[in-house]
Scaffold this motif. Structure first.
Motif, PDB file in Angstrom:
ATOM      1  N   VAL A  13       0.836  -1.211   0.000  1.00 12.48           N
ATOM      2  CA  VAL A  13       0.000   0.000   0.000  1.00 12.48           C
ATOM      3  C   VAL A  13       0.865   1.253   0.000  1.00 12.48           C
ATOM      4  O   VAL A  13       0.659   2.189  -0.751  1.00 12.48           O
ATOM      5  CB  VAL A  13      -0.960  -0.023   1.209  1.00 12.48           C
ATOM      6  CG1 VAL A  13      -1.676   1.313   1.334  1.00 12.48           C
ATOM      7  CG2 VAL A  13      -1.952  -1.157   1.071  1.00 12.48           C
ATOM      8  N   GLN A  14       1.875   1.250   0.912  1.00  8.79           N
ATOM      9  CA  GLN A  14       2.782   2.413   0.951  1.00  8.79           C
ATOM     10  C   GLN A  14       3.499   2.584  -0.375  1.00  8.79           C
ATOM     11  O   GLN A  14       3.710   3.698  -0.843  1.00  8.79           O
ATOM     12  CB  GLN A  14       3.797   2.238   2.088  1.00  8.79           C
ATOM     13  CG  GLN A  14       3.211   2.436   3.469  1.00  8.79           C
ATOM     14  CD  GLN A  14       4.289   2.458   4.533  1.00  8.79           C
ATOM     15  OE1 GLN A  14       5.424   2.086   4.256  1.00  8.79           O
ATOM     16  NE2 GLN A  14       3.923   2.879   5.731  1.00  8.79           N
ATOM     17  N   TRP A  15       3.877   1.477  -0.928  1.00 10.24           N
ATOM     18  CA  TRP A  15       4.608   1.565  -2.193  1.00 10.24           C
ATOM     19  C   TRP A  15       3.734   2.128  -3.306  1.00 10.24           C
ATOM     20  O   TRP A  15       4.173   2.967  -4.092  1.00 10.24           O
ATOM     21  CB  TRP A  15       5.132   0.174  -2.579  1.00 10.24           C
ATOM     22  CG  TRP A  15       6.130   0.263  -3.689  1.00 10.24           C
ATOM     23  CD1 TRP A  15       5.950  -0.006  -4.995  1.00 10.24           C
ATOM     24  CD2 TRP A  15       7.468   0.694  -3.546  1.00 10.24           C
ATOM     25  NE1 TRP A  15       7.086   0.216  -5.690  1.00 10.24           N
ATOM     26  CE2 TRP A  15       8.056   0.656  -4.804  1.00 10.24           C
ATOM     27  CE3 TRP A  15       8.241   1.091  -2.446  1.00 10.24           C
ATOM     28  CZ2 TRP A  15       9.376   1.008  -5.038  1.00 10.24           C
ATOM     29  CZ3 TRP A  15       9.541   1.436  -2.667  1.00 10.24           C
ATOM     30  CH2 TRP A  15      10.100   1.397  -3.950  1.00 10.24           C
ATOM     31  N   ALA A  16       2.495   1.730  -3.344  1.00 12.89           N
ATOM     32  CA  ALA A  16       1.584   2.261  -4.357  1.00 12.89           C
ATOM     33  C   ALA A  16       1.413   3.759  -4.182  1.00 12.89           C
ATOM     34  O   ALA A  16       1.384   4.523  -5.151  1.00 12.89           O
ATOM     35  CB  ALA A  16       0.230   1.548  -4.257  1.00 12.89           C
ATOM     36  N   GLN A  48      12.758  -0.142  -4.340  1.00 13.55           N
ATOM     37  CA  GLN A  48      12.452  -1.426  -4.988  1.00 13.55           C
ATOM     38  C   GLN A  48      13.463  -1.676  -6.094  1.00 13.55           C
ATOM     39  O   GLN A  48      13.606  -0.868  -7.015  1.00 13.55           O
ATOM     40  CB  GLN A  48      11.036  -1.437  -5.579  1.00 13.55           C
ATOM     41  CG  GLN A  48      10.679  -2.782  -6.185  1.00 13.55           C
ATOM     42  CD  GLN A  48       9.268  -2.815  -6.747  1.00 13.55           C
ATOM     43  OE1 GLN A  48       8.683  -1.786  -7.020  1.00 13.55           O
ATOM     44  NE2 GLN A  48       8.721  -4.042  -6.908  1.00 13.55           N
ATOM     45  N   PHE A  49      14.190  -2.774  -5.933  1.00 12.04           N
ATOM     46  CA  PHE A  49      15.163  -3.163  -6.947  1.00 12.04           C
ATOM     47  C   PHE A  49      14.447  -4.010  -8.002  1.00 12.04           C
ATOM     48  O   PHE A  49      13.598  -4.840  -7.679  1.00 12.04           O
ATOM     49  CB  PHE A  49      16.310  -3.969  -6.323  1.00 12.04           C
ATOM     50  CG  PHE A  49      17.171  -3.150  -5.406  1.00 12.04           C
ATOM     51  CD1 PHE A  49      18.098  -2.261  -5.924  1.00 12.04           C
ATOM     52  CD2 PHE A  49      17.050  -3.263  -4.025  1.00 12.04           C
ATOM     53  CE1 PHE A  49      18.883  -1.520  -5.092  1.00 12.04           C
ATOM     54  CE2 PHE A  49      17.847  -2.518  -3.198  1.00 12.04           C
ATOM     55  CZ  PHE A  49      18.768  -1.633  -3.728  1.00 12.04           C
ATOM     56  N   THR A  50      14.815  -3.809  -9.250  1.00 15.04           N
ATOM     57  CA  THR A  50      14.192  -4.575 -10.341  1.00 15.04           C
ATOM     58  C   THR A  50      15.285  -5.324 -11.101  1.00 15.04           C
ATOM     59  O   THR A  50      16.468  -4.978 -11.013  1.00 15.04           O
ATOM     60  CB  THR A  50      13.440  -3.652 -11.293  1.00 15.04           C
ATOM     61  OG1 THR A  50      14.365  -2.707 -11.850  1.00 15.04           O
ATOM     62  CG2 THR A  50      12.341  -2.895 -10.567  1.00 15.04           C
ATOM     63  N   THR A  51      14.834  -6.362 -11.845  1.00 12.87           N
ATOM     64  CA  THR A  51      15.782  -7.116 -12.656  1.00 12.87           C
ATOM     65  C   THR A  51      15.061  -7.588 -13.905  1.00 12.87           C
ATOM     66  O   THR A  51      13.842  -7.785 -13.910  1.00 12.87           O
ATOM     67  CB  THR A  51      16.341  -8.327 -11.882  1.00 12.87           C
ATOM     68  OG1 THR A  51      17.248  -9.037 -12.731  1.00 12.87           O
ATOM     69  CG2 THR A  51      15.238  -9.254 -11.408  1.00 12.87           C
ATOM     70  N   ILE A  70      14.588  -7.085   2.889  1.00 17.14           N
ATOM     71  CA  ILE A  70      14.113  -6.941   1.527  1.00 17.14           C
ATOM     72  C   ILE A  70      13.099  -8.043   1.248  1.00 17.14           C
ATOM     73  O   ILE A  70      13.226  -9.183   1.729  1.00 17.14           O
ATOM     74  CB  ILE A  70      15.293  -7.007   0.525  1.00 17.14           C
ATOM     75  CG1 ILE A  70      14.825  -6.530  -0.853  1.00 17.14           C
ATOM     76  CG2 ILE A  70      15.941  -8.376   0.486  1.00 17.14           C
ATOM     77  CD1 ILE A  70      15.978  -6.296  -1.822  1.00 17.14           C
ATOM     78  N   LEU A  71      12.033  -7.701   0.544  1.00 21.86           N
ATOM     79  CA  LEU A  71      11.047  -8.710   0.147  1.00 21.86           C
ATOM     80  C   LEU A  71      11.630  -9.491  -1.019  1.00 21.86           C
ATOM     81  O   LEU A  71      11.951  -8.912  -2.069  1.00 21.86           O
ATOM     82  CB  LEU A  71       9.735  -8.044  -0.262  1.00 21.86           C
ATOM     83  CG  LEU A  71       8.971  -7.331   0.875  1.00 21.86           C
ATOM     84  CD1 LEU A  71       7.731  -6.641   0.321  1.00 21.86           C
ATOM     85  CD2 LEU A  71       8.590  -8.329   1.960  1.00 21.86           C
ATOM     86  N   GLY A  75      11.554  -7.408  -4.364  1.00 16.22           N
ATOM     87  CA  GLY A  75      12.784  -6.592  -4.330  1.00 16.22           C
ATOM     88  C   GLY A  75      12.623  -5.300  -3.576  1.00 16.22           C
ATOM     89  O   GLY A  75      13.444  -4.384  -3.731  1.00 16.22           O
ATOM     90  N   ILE A  76      11.549  -5.173  -2.731  1.00 14.41           N
ATOM     91  CA  ILE A  76      11.347  -3.932  -1.962  1.00 14.41           C
ATOM     92  C   ILE A  76      12.229  -3.964  -0.718  1.00 14.41           C
ATOM     93  O   ILE A  76      12.085  -4.850   0.140  1.00 14.41           O
ATOM     94  CB  ILE A  76       9.874  -3.766  -1.564  1.00 14.41           C
ATOM     95  CG1 ILE A  76       8.997  -3.626  -2.821  1.00 14.41           C
ATOM     96  CG2 ILE A  76       9.699  -2.550  -0.649  1.00 14.41           C
ATOM     97  CD1 ILE A  76       7.517  -3.566  -2.518  1.00 14.41           C
ATOM     98  N   LEU A  77      13.158  -3.010  -0.657  1.00 18.07           N
ATOM     99  CA  LEU A  77      13.988  -2.828   0.533  1.00 18.07           C
ATOM    100  C   LEU A  77      13.190  -1.955   1.498  1.00 18.07           C
ATOM    101  O   LEU A  77      12.706  -0.890   1.119  1.00 18.07           O
ATOM    102  CB  LEU A  77      15.311  -2.138   0.168  1.00 18.07           C
ATOM    103  CG  LEU A  77      16.336  -1.981   1.290  1.00 18.07           C
ATOM    104  CD1 LEU A  77      16.879  -3.342   1.709  1.00 18.07           C
ATOM    105  CD2 LEU A  77      17.476  -1.068   0.854  1.00 18.07           C
ATOM    106  N   TYR A  78      13.044  -2.407   2.783  1.00 22.33           N
ATOM    107  CA  TYR A  78      12.128  -1.714   3.673  1.00 22.33           C
ATOM    108  C   TYR A  78      12.664  -1.701   5.107  1.00 22.33           C
ATOM    109  O   TYR A  78      13.590  -2.441   5.445  1.00 22.33           O
ATOM    110  CB  TYR A  78      10.743  -2.382   3.635  1.00 22.33           C
ATOM    111  CG  TYR A  78      10.741  -3.799   4.196  1.00 22.33           C
ATOM    112  CD1 TYR A  78      10.444  -4.034   5.557  1.00 22.33           C
ATOM    113  CD2 TYR A  78      11.029  -4.896   3.379  1.00 22.33           C
ATOM    114  CE1 TYR A  78      10.458  -5.317   6.055  1.00 22.33           C
ATOM    115  CE2 TYR A  78      11.032  -6.170   3.880  1.00 22.33           C
ATOM    116  CZ  TYR A  78      10.759  -6.384   5.220  1.00 22.33           C
ATOM    117  OH  TYR A  78      10.772  -7.648   5.728  1.00 22.33           O
TER     118      TYR A  78
END
Length: 833
Positions: A13-16, A48-51, A70-71, A75-78
């Protein structure tokens, strides 16, 4: 599709929400990154790291401390809790991506999280209470103690920047604080008021409330703490010792310690300071405050010393107020009595009775006055000659007064006596010589050689001091004594002391002199009675008689004298605007012989005055002007009508009072210009003066003429009573000379004004900011008459040039013709030959 736990759901939710914040880049490929995160923010996503590789998961290792993770799937670092800067300021992680088999696909990459400090810690003092001691009269601003507080926040930020203050202290009997604190260091010192008023006899204990704030005290939200500081006031150590007494001519090895002073502050430098420069001040001081005398002192040379002791710090600044040190040199008996004269000579009349005082033998002692060391005693040792007895004289033991014993002296037996007198103090003795002359008694009166000197005729103009008569009397007493010296005086006939008589001490001859100017008109004859007396009193039974008197008359002859004014100087004061024929004053003179007097003026070079030759009334003859002559001096002459050579003059001083009859004017020896092109803000100083008298309230005002061009182009502003600034109102000026109409007013009574057309150059300037070219004048087109004149001048010049050329050509043609004629004649002569 994967399931989200509660934390993952919250992060999603926070990320959105974060993703909807335009401009924030919160996602990106796996790489090395740094983050700054405020402490205490709680659970929140960081990045959020992506690949591009499918089916990978993410893993974070390192200093996670249970707060950072990190999830794997997203890839969400939190953060799953709040960071704390005071616990850990930097967290260093490694982030990598793995495939399903756990093999590293990408990474690991260093990710550093810097914790940003927030102001979440109040400052704290090191102690719950402080105590300190301050000395009375301590130097203002010199710290005597220090308080200290700490703050756990980041010292590189304002959160931990502390400021100290003293809101109040108890008691506070004065309007100003007695103590002050350095806001940065926490050092406490006396204020100027405290340095002066702190006194343990009045108040020996103070409680200071010391406050400390973080955020450098610059915000109301800063944390504050306070602490009590108990201050004890103690008596000042810096005191002048009592007056120091030193015995003179000490035989101790020098230097000798005589006292000590102590500063309230440690490690000061002590110095001896002389208010009056003395050659070789015999005192010194060491760095422990011990004062020394450096050599034996001599009270007879100097009986007291005053000097100052000062203290300096290592920077050379004065620490304490100067202390005055007083030293008194104690006397010892080290000086013998001294006879005031090598021989004391006294006189005594032969008829003096027993007990009579003859005189005093004077002796001195250099030791301290009114002490036993300087107390003198006198005793006669011998008398020569010892006739008629050897004890004719007596001397008082304590005063030195010589007296006759019971016998009168007889000059025929002995005319002189020599005495030896012993003078002693407690230790020393001296013998003084006394010579006593027995003098004849005054039993003879002066007798004039003749009783009537008849008369003397003198002119009234004879100078003071002129001898008009010599007189002579004789005295049968012993020569060169007060019994035989003759004093001549005018006894009668000279109430105004017109005459004086001086005596020649060698011959007793008297010289009658004029003492004050004689005046025929006042007294034509002086009938004088002169007496002759002695300074020494006559003995009993002898009196002055007619033999000591003489008569003579002084006849004063008249001399034609010039008139005399009633005053030595005449002064008058007039306003400069009085009308012509105003009466200035009346002068008066009289002629001693009663002749009629005529008046005139000399030195009236401006022809401002005239005088009535008969009455002496002086009038104004023309308009006066204080600006030309503030003080006008002429001579008033009084002369006899029948003898103009007999004249006398006295000065007349006429002081003119100013009236406001001159409007102010510009007083400038420099041109007014502005450099072209104008840039704005220029101003030029203009100066005016007023030729009238300037009083302390005099002032000149400047203004511009009230027309549209002037008001649009210029403005003027006052500087002081005589100066103003002229400034352009805009920058759109051409390079030419402009005229600025200025009105100048004074504040006299009545007020006057002058309109001045001030030329202002707008010109190209040199590097020295001065005009260097002649510029065109505003409205400088020539008039019709000027144009015709210029045209005629040009035509005359052209005509002169053409005429000159014409005459020159005619002259050349004539010369060629003459040369041809000469040549033809020469050829004819040859043919004739």
């Amino acid at each position: 599709m994967f399931k989200l736990c509660g934390l993952q759901f919250l992060l999603a939710v926070q990320w959105a929400a974060c993703q909807n914040l335009g401009g924030l880049h919160l996602t990106g490929p796996l790489k090395e990154m740094n983050f700054s995160i405020p402490e205490g923010t709680g659970v929140r996503p960081i990045y959020q790291f992506t690949t591009e590789s499918p089916d990978v998961i993410f893993r974070a290792t390192g200093e996670k401390d249970g707060l950072i993770d990190i999830l794997p799937d997203t890839g969400i670092l939190y953060l799953n809790g709040s960071l704390d800067w005071e616990t850990k300021a930097v967290h260093r992680l490694q982030v990598e991506s793995l495939d399903k088999n756990g093999e590293v696909v990408n990474g690991p990459y260093d990710v550093t999280i810097y914790v940003e400090d927030i102001n979440d810690n109040p400052p704290k003092f090191d102690q719950t209470q402080y105590t300190g001691v301050v000395r009375q009269n301590s130097r203002p601003g010199k710290p005597f103690m220090r308080v200290h507080a700490t703050d756990l926040d980041d010292p590189t930020t304002p959160h931990a920047q502390l400021t100290y203050s003293i809101p109040h202290h108890f008691p506070n009997p004065y309007s100003e604080m007695l103590f002050q604190i350095d806001s940065i260091t926490g050092e406490i010192s006396p204020s100027r008021t405290g340095s002066y008023y702190l006194d343990p006899q009045k108040q020996d204990t103070f409680t200071l409330v010391v406050s400390v704030k973080d955020m450098a005290g610059m915000t109301e939200n800063a944390f504050t703490n306070s602490v009590d500081v108990i201050i004890t006031v103690k008596e000042s150590l810096w005191k002048a010792p009592p007056t120091i007494t030193i015995k003179e001519n000490s035989t101790q090895p020098h230097p000798v310690n005589i006292s000590q002073v102590q500063s309230n502050e440690p490690e000061v430098i002590y110095e001896v300071f002389e208010k009056e420069s003395l050659d070789g001040l015999p005192f010194s001081i060491d760095q422990n405050g011990y004062i020394y005398v450096t050599k034996p002192l001599d009270r007879e040379e100097k009986d007291a010393y005053s000097f100052f002791v000062i203290t300096r710090d290592k920077e050379g600044e004065l620490v304490d107020k100067p202390l005055k040190i007083n030293v008194v040199v104690e006397d010892i008996n080290d000086n013998p009595p001294v006879c005031q004269n090598a021989i004391t000579v006294l006189e005594v009349q032969e008829n003096e009775s027993g007990g009579s005082s003859i005189g005093t033998l004077s002796a001195t002692d250099m030791d301290q006055k009114d002490t036993l060391n300087s107390r003198l005693k006198f005793k006669i040792l011998s008398q020569d000659p010892a006739v008629p007895t050897n004890n004719l004289f007596f001397i008082q033991q304590d005063t030195g007064i010589l007296q006759l014993f019971g016998h009168s002296l007889n000059k025929r037996i002995a005319s002189n006596y020599s005495l030896k007198v012993l003078v002693t103090d407690e230790v020393f003795q001296t013998i003084c010589d006394v010579q006593i002359h027995v003098i004849d008694i005054n039993d003879q009166i002066p007798i004039f050689e003749k009783s009537d000197y008849h008369n003397v005729t003198v002119a009234e103009s004879l100078p003071v001091g002129t001898v008009i008569l010599e007189i002579q009397a004789t005295d049968g007493d012993e020569p060169d004594t007060g019994s035989s010296y003759i004093i001549y005086q005018v006894k009668e006939g000279d109430p105004d002391n017109k005459f004086v008589i001086e005596t020649d001490p060698e011959t007793n001859r008297g010289y009658v002199k004029i003492n004050k100017a004689l005046d025929f008109e006042t007294a034509e004859v002086h009938n004088l009675v002169i007496n002759a007396t002695n300074p020494e009193p006559l003995v009993s039974g002898v009196q002055y008689n007619s033999s000591s008197l003489a008569l003579f008359k002084v006849f004063v002859t008249n001399v034609d004298e010039p008139p005399v004014f009633h005053k030595e100087v005449y002064t008058a004061e007039l306003s400069e605007d009085v009308p012509v024929n105003t009466l200035v004053m009346t002068v008066e003179a009289h002629d001693p012989e009663g002749d009629a007097v005529r008046y005139s003026l000399e030195g009236d070079w401006r022809k401002w005055l005239r005088i009535d030759s008969t009455t002496g009334q002086i009038y104004t003859a023309s308009t006066l002007d204080r600006e030309q002559e503030q003080v006008y001096r002429v001579d008033v002459v009084a002369s006899e009508i029948n003898n103009a050579a007999q004249k006398f003059k006295t000065p007349l001083v006429l002081n003119l009072k100013d009236v406001n009859d001159n409007p102010p004017r510009l007083n400038m020896d420099y041109p007014v210009f502005f450099c072209y092109p104008l840039s704005g803000g220029e101003k030029a100083l203009i100066r005016a003066t007023d030729d009238d008298e300037q009083k302390f309230y005099s002032t000149i005002t400047f203004s511009l003429k009230d027309d549209t061009d002037t008001i649009n182009n210029w403005e003027i502003s006052k500087v002081n009573a005589t100066h103003a600034y002229l400034s352009p109102r805009h920058t759109n000026f051409d390079e030419k000379v402009y005229t600025a109409p200025i009105i100048i007013n004074d504040n006299g009574v009545p007020p006057l004004e002058r309109e001045v057309n001030l030329e202002v150059n707008i010109c190209t300037c040199s590097s020295e900011k001065s005009c260097f070219i002649q510029v065109e004048r505003e409205h400088s087109k020539p008039s019709t008459g000027q144009a015709i004149g210029i045209l005629l001048g040009v035509l005359l010049i052209i005509g002169a040039i053409v005429g000159g050329a014409f005459f020159h050509m005619k002259y050349k043609e004539k010369k060629k013709s003459q040369q041809k004629d000469v040549k033809d004649q020469s050829e004819c002569d040859k043919l004739n030959i």
